[in-house]
Design a protein around this motif. Sequence first.
Motif, mmCIF file in Angstrom:
data_model
loop_
_atom_site.group_PDB
_atom_site.id
_atom_site.type_symbol
_atom_site.label_atom_id
_atom_site.label_comp_id
_atom_site.label_asym_id
_atom_site.label_seq_id
_atom_site.Cartn_x
_atom_site.Cartn_y
_atom_site.Cartn_z
ATOM 1 N N TYR A 83 0.861 -1.185 0.000
ATOM 2 C CA TYR A 83 0.000 0.000 0.000
ATOM 3 C C TYR A 83 0.896 1.234 0.000
ATOM 4 O O TYR A 83 1.646 1.469 0.944
ATOM 5 N N CYS A 111 -6.206 1.659 -2.258
ATOM 6 C CA CYS A 111 -7.384 0.794 -2.196
ATOM 7 C C CYS A 111 -8.104 0.673 -3.531
ATOM 8 O O CYS A 111 -8.534 -0.427 -3.906
ATOM 9 N N THR A 139 -7.398 -4.525 0.483
ATOM 10 C CA THR A 139 -6.484 -3.602 1.161
ATOM 11 C C THR A 139 -6.252 -4.033 2.600
ATOM 12 O O THR A 139 -5.157 -3.838 3.146
#
Length: 295
Positions: A162, A184, A245
């Motif tokens: 991420y 995301c 995510t």
Amino acid sequence: MLYDVRHETRFKYASPVTISHQLLKLRPRRSSRQNVVSTELDVTPHPFVQREWTDYFGNAVQFLTVQEAHRELVIASISRVEVLPGMNIMLDFSPGWEVVAQSMQSPTNAEALSASQFCFESPYVDVHDDLRQFALKTFTPGRPLLDATMALTSRIYEEFTYQGGVTDVSTPVRRVLELKKGVCQDFAHLQIACLRAIGLPARYVSGYLMTHPPEGKEKLQGADESHAWLSVWCPELGWVDFDPTNNLIPNLEHVTIGWGRDYGDVSPVSGFIFGGGKHEVAVGVDVVPTTASVA
């Protein structure tokens, strides 16, 4: 769980804007697991024109026009939302994924026909063979649909990083697959593309995620997040959500705004202006549990 939700978008312009047209998809969606107790929109300057309707996918849409010259536009969506617990899903007892994919080729009922529209490419979700091959490492012959989807969710969580700033909304999913990085909406688009590449119906979900501050620290105002995840259709259960995510099946901490084929169908704020020059945009989201009565 009952939440007070505030989503504020603030535009600041270098020179006056004479007319601003904005299309909003900010109102939380009612569903079997979500009750919208109240919702309102606060816009400064006050709009000269304001209309509402429901789009093709059933999402609430609001359109507004501000005709007063301004250097700052503030759009605040304020809602109270009740999120209900999801069902206890036994992933291993879902049908084999090939059975579901085959059923999409010739749907035999209205629900399946409706789901089948989410099997195809869409503006932000291209389907390519490399995505199919990535999916098939997890979707082995005969594997239950939901078990395989959860495994793919976990793979994306474990194999991708991420990281903001390396992609934007226009980044192709193949590029996300190469980078192994994103946010995301990238991970949601990627998993949707993988599922569609093997013939499965998957849709994009837009909403909010309640976040938790580091231990011993207070939660900061505006620190919650707009969030994106996905749903896959299962004949016995309907649409089932997955969040790559965070490597989980969304439950009480996800608030749903709407769904569609991809981000383009549920973009929270979009529009065009006359004037303004350079501008800055700041977005703040608060998802705060409340003990107030639902009634």
